[in-house]
Scaffold this active site. Structure first.
Site, PDB file in Angstrom:
ATOM      1  N   ASN A 178      32.884  24.965  56.197  1.00 56.57           N
ATOM      2  CA  ASN A 178      33.280  26.075  55.326  1.00 56.57           C
ATOM      3  C   ASN A 178      33.518  27.279  56.220  1.00 56.57           C
ATOM      4  O   ASN A 178      32.725  27.520  57.134  1.00 56.57           O
ATOM      5  CB  ASN A 178      32.146  26.469  54.365  1.00 56.57           C
ATOM      6  N   GLY A 179      34.532  28.059  55.913  1.00 56.96           N
ATOM      7  CA  GLY A 179      34.767  29.270  56.695  1.00 56.96           C
ATOM      8  C   GLY A 179      36.109  29.219  57.395  1.00 56.96           C
ATOM      9  O   GLY A 179      36.920  28.312  57.167  1.00 56.96           O
ATOM     10  N   LYS A 184      43.050  45.155  32.883  1.00 61.54           N
ATOM     11  CA  LYS A 184      41.743  44.490  32.878  1.00 61.54           C
ATOM     12  C   LYS A 184      41.077  44.656  31.522  1.00 61.54           C
ATOM     13  O   LYS A 184      40.513  43.721  30.963  1.00 61.54           O
ATOM     14  CB  LYS A 184      40.799  45.044  33.969  1.00 61.54           C
ATOM     15  N   GLU A 237      46.456  48.646  36.455  1.00 63.51           N
ATOM     16  CA  GLU A 237      45.577  47.491  36.623  1.00 63.51           C
ATOM     17  C   GLU A 237      44.284  47.673  35.818  1.00 63.51           C
ATOM     18  O   GLU A 237      43.789  46.727  35.201  1.00 63.51           O
ATOM     19  CB  GLU A 237      45.293  47.276  38.118  1.00 63.51           C
ATOM     20  N   ARG A 281      34.937  25.097  40.845  1.00 62.06           N
ATOM     21  CA  ARG A 281      35.719  26.128  41.527  1.00 62.06           C
ATOM     22  C   ARG A 281      37.171  25.719  41.756  1.00 62.06           C
ATOM     23  O   ARG A 281      37.954  26.516  42.245  1.00 62.06           O
ATOM     24  CB  ARG A 281      35.106  26.408  42.889  1.00 62.06           C
ATOM     25  N   TRP A 327      38.926  23.908  49.886  1.00 64.94           N
ATOM     26  CA  TRP A 327      39.872  24.917  49.375  1.00 64.94           C
ATOM     27  C   TRP A 327      40.664  25.300  50.603  1.00 64.94           C
ATOM     28  O   TRP A 327      40.165  25.987  51.501  1.00 64.94           O
ATOM     29  CB  TRP A 327      39.076  26.092  48.799  1.00 64.94           C
ATOM     30  N   GLU A 374      42.882  42.610  28.809  1.00 63.51           N
ATOM     31  CA  GLU A 374      42.713  41.160  28.988  1.00 63.51           C
ATOM     32  C   GLU A 374      41.372  40.664  28.466  1.00 63.51           C
ATOM     33  O   GLU A 374      41.311  39.654  27.783  1.00 63.51           O
ATOM     34  CB  GLU A 374      42.784  40.799  30.488  1.00 63.51           C
ATOM     35  N   LYS A 396      44.874  31.163  33.354  1.00 65.65           N
ATOM     36  CA  LYS A 396      44.751  31.587  34.750  1.00 65.65           C
ATOM     37  C   LYS A 396      46.079  31.435  35.477  1.00 65.65           C
ATOM     38  O   LYS A 396      46.437  32.248  36.309  1.00 65.65           O
ATOM     39  CB  LYS A 396      43.669  30.740  35.430  1.00 65.65           C
ATOM     40  N   CYS A 432      34.707  26.667  50.665  1.00 62.88           N
ATOM     41  CA  CYS A 432      34.703  25.265  50.281  1.00 62.88           C
ATOM     42  C   CYS A 432      33.281  24.874  49.908  1.00 62.88           C
ATOM     43  O   CYS A 432      32.407  25.724  49.843  1.00 62.88           O
ATOM     44  CB  CYS A 432      35.200  24.416  51.427  1.00 62.88           C
ATOM     45  N   HIS A 472      55.065  63.576  28.555  1.00 62.01           N
ATOM     46  CA  HIS A 472      56.311  63.089  27.950  1.00 62.01           C
ATOM     47  C   HIS A 472      56.030  62.065  26.856  1.00 62.01           C
ATOM     48  O   HIS A 472      56.834  61.163  26.624  1.00 62.01           O
ATOM     49  CB  HIS A 472      57.216  62.498  29.029  1.00 62.01           C
TER      50      HIS A 472
HETATM   51  C1  G6P Z   1      48.328  35.270  34.437  1.00 60.36           C
HETATM   52  C2  G6P Z   1      46.906  35.612  34.830  1.00 60.36           C
HETATM   53  C3  G6P Z   1      46.861  36.960  35.543  1.00 60.36           C
HETATM   54  C4  G6P Z   1      47.786  36.948  36.742  1.00 60.36           C
HETATM   55  C5  G6P Z   1      49.208  36.537  36.353  1.00 60.36           C
HETATM   56  C6  G6P Z   1      50.054  36.269  37.576  1.00 60.36           C
HETATM   57  O1  G6P Z   1      48.775  36.168  33.482  1.00 60.36           O
HETATM   58  O2  G6P Z   1      46.091  35.638  33.687  1.00 60.36           O
HETATM   59  O3  G6P Z   1      45.549  37.240  35.962  1.00 60.36           O
HETATM   60  O4  G6P Z   1      47.807  38.209  37.334  1.00 60.36           O
HETATM   61  O5  G6P Z   1      49.176  35.326  35.594  1.00 60.36           O
HETATM   62  O6  G6P Z   1      49.500  35.182  38.240  1.00 60.36           O
HETATM   63  P1  G6P Z   1      49.717  34.822  39.742  1.00 60.36           P
HETATM   64  O7  G6P Z   1      48.916  33.571  39.951  1.00 60.36           O
HETATM   65  O8  G6P Z   1      51.188  34.599  39.937  1.00 60.36           O
HETATM   66  O9  G6P Z   1      49.232  35.968  40.552  1.00 60.36           O
END
Ligand code: G6P
Length: 611
Positions: A100-101, A488, A484, A27, A74, A491, A606, A2, A507
């Site tokens: 915070n924490g 990355k 993954e 944030r 948060w 993306e 996001k 936070c 294959h």
């Molecule tokens: C979007 C974001 C990804 C994320 C996905 C699922 O595509 O750009 O980074 O993995 O949604 O999001 P969630 O919040 O459900 O993990």
């Protein structure tokens, strides 16, 4: 996770506190509040939602206060609400406190305080601290703070006001950053320099277990064991943008580098060492159902889907329960077979992904128990699931998920361990796993430190950033990591990349291999390492360039491949927590070289709240 701001001086405090909060708001916090000395009384104002809402609430009042503390929250314990927002107060409403924490032993302390007659108004761990200080107060406030803090297990950065000492702002730190800003006849408090850099660049970083008492005339810093501290005043030289990003160029890099802490936060207070198990109280109502279940389904999207795949391997290996993983978007529109009492885990960083939410509702409609693994407290998925576990990764700003992924995987490890211990796993094995889990944050820190010093991944990125296709291959626990890693890269660099189980290469994908196709192999030590080596040889004989992620000490692999990135050894099922880190960094540096918008890649969001 936070944000804290504090002020004491001659100027009106409220505008300074509000401006400080706004500097931290990027944030994405969920509630905010402040406590000030107004007309010799402690006044607390709080509001759910963005800081603009708090601003509206106070817009029509003139406040004369010249000291105060403020907070953006948060949520970790208790949903985002006005009541759960900070400052939190003690029973007599004489102590106001921002925190915070995470307090790990808050439940035990709450029970202890309740026996002493304290009544609590919120679900937060923070309220406990105010009551603990109230309980310890015996005429000496600083001493009461000390006594209370000694009882706490976990982390805290604190700002405190006490009605008996109007001219003072107290601060304390353990495991959560806090700094004092030194102005002319005025002092600031902040969890992040961004909040106060407009006013001063002279700062004192509070150290672990130090308590500061700020007044208009100066500050006293002492330790929890009453030693006086002579602090060092430092000069901030960062520009504001860098400060927001913790000194990094992008939020994504900041979040990659936060992982040693966020991983620790994922298991903080959840390791049951005597039992060689994990303690996930959020799932308690469903313990017996989980123990007896003969089928678990996990559903998610994007990066969370990749974490789910690791969860499948983990739960099947450690707990011997069959697991199926499915994209939420598929799950919701076919007719999945679900029997009443089946367990469906949904994993979502944001807790708002439309497909995942719809999949949860579909599962619940068919009689399943819906359990959540979410980051954002109080999000739609967190509210609608029957029970769940928060991953405590803190706000993730970079669109490409990094720290949330590793925290999801860590949480799945805790779930698999707990289920394993409920079933056939013995205490010795559980204890051994706990020890390995506790070493993960340090191992991640080593990988990051190593890269900072040797720039191995950056140099590989410099060499390969103009290539247009990449293949990522891994087996077993490293197969989802390959997916993954490829995601990355796609993306944030807009390069075409595919993740595949390494053995599937023959294959199809092997037809693509030539000198223009770099292949990233996850070749860490595990029972099928030799098989990966065979796959690497197949690529090399066809002229492919190979970058391998391997376990430290494996010198043999150097002879075979073009580049090696080493990671520390660990149990095979914990490897994803380490092997994904180089892939995050590789994608990052390639995207930087290509001049891409790292934190907000084109066409991506996001949180995908539409289908
Ligand atoms: C979007 C974001 C990804 C994320 C996905 C699922 O595509 O750009 O980074 O993995 O949604 O999001 P969630 O919040 O459900 O993990």
């Amino acid at each position: 996770m936070c944000g804290i701001v504090g002020y004491i001086g001659d100027r009106p405090a409220v505008p300074i506190l509000m401006e400080g909060l706004e500097m931290l708001e990027y944030r994405g916090y969920d509630s905010a509040g402040l406590a000030i000395w107004e007309n010799n009384k402690l006044l607390c104002i709080k509001q759910r939602g963005k800081i603009a809402r708090l601003k509206e609430l106070i817009a029509h009042t003139e406040y004369s206060a010249t000291s105060g503390i403020a907070h953006t929250r948060w949520a970790t314990h208790g949903e985002p609400s006005e009541l759960n927002a900070h400052p939190q107060m003690d029973g007599s409403k004489k102590i106001a406190l921002v925190h915070n924490g995470i307090i790990e032993n808050y439940y035990t302390l709450k029970k202890y305080l309740e026996k002493k007659g304290h009544r609590f108004e919120t679900e937060t761990d923070t309220e406990i601290i105010a009551h603990l200080i109230e309980e310890a107060y015996d005429g000496d406030f600083l001493e009461a703070v000390r006594v209370a803090l000694l009882e706490l297990e976990g982390t805290y950065g604190l700002g405190i006001l006490f009605e008996g000492e109007p001219g003072k702002v107290y601060a304390a730190r353990h495991g959560s950053p806090l700094l004092i800003g030194k102005g002319e006849g005025e002092y600031f408090l902040a969890s992040d320099a961004a909040a106060i850099i407009r006013h001063t660049n002279q700062v004192i970083y509070l150290k672990e277990k130090e308590i500061a008492c700020l007044s208009r005339d100066g500050y006293d810093i002492t330790t929890l064991d009453r030693k006086t501290v002579v602090p060092m005043v430092e000069k901030l030289s960062w520009d504001l943008h860098k400060i927001e990003k913790g000194g990094h160029d992008h939020f994504m890099l900041k979040e990659i580098y936060e992982q040693p802490i966020t991983l620790q936060n994922a298991f903080r207070g959840r390791l049951d060492e005597p039992a060689g198990s994990s303690r996930l109280n959020g799932l308690k109502p469903y313990f017996s159902l989980l123990r007896e279940s003969n089928r678990i389904i996990i559903t998610a999207c994007g990066t969370s889907f990749h974490a789910s795949l690791i969860g499948e391997y983990l739960i099947e290996e450690l707990a011997d329960i069959p697991v199926e993983v499915e994209y939420a978007s598929e799950f919701r529109y076919r007719n999945p077979v679900i029997n009443p009492g089946n367990i469906v885990f949904v994993i979502s960083q944001s807790g708002e992904t439309a497909d995942t939410l719809a999949a949860l509702r579909e599962a619940q409609r068919k009689g399943a128990v819906g359990l959540g693994i979410c980051n954002v407290v109080g999000s739609s998925i967190a509210r609608e699931t029957d029970a769940g576990v928060y991953i405590h990764a803190g706000p993730e700003i970079g669109v490409a998920s990094t720290k949330a992924f590793t925290s999801q995987v860590m949480t799945l490890n805790l779930i698999a361990l707990m289920l394993g211990r409920m079933k056939g796993m013995g205490v010795d094995r559980g204890t051994q796993i706990l020890k390995e889990i506790q070493m993960i944050p340090v191992k991640v820190a080593n990988i990051l430190e190593n890269e900072k010093n040797n720039l191995i991944i950056k140099n590989i990125a410099d060499q390969y950033y103009q290539w247009n296709n990449f293949l990522y291959l891994g087996r077993s626990y490293n197969y989802p990591v390959a997916l993954e890693g490829a995601l990355k890269l796609k993306e944030i660099s807009y390069i075409h990349a595919e993740g595949y189980p390494a053995a599937e290469m023959k294959h199809g994908p092997i037809a693509l291999i030539d000198e223009n196709m770099p292949v990233i192999f996850l070749a860490t030590d595990d029972p099928i390492y030799e098989k990966i080596i065979s796959n690497i040889k197949e690529v090399k004989t066809r002229g492919g360039n190979v970058i391998a992620v391997a376990t430290e000490g494996n010198n043999f692999i150097r002879e075979l491949v073009d580049h090696v990135i080493y990671i520390p050894p660990t149990e095979p099922f914990l490897v994803p927590l380490l092997s994904v880190i180089p892939l995050q960094l590789l994608a990052y540096h390639i995207a930087v070289n290509r001049g891409c918008d790292i934190d907000q890649p084109r066409n991506l969001a996001k949180s995908v709240t539409v289908e």
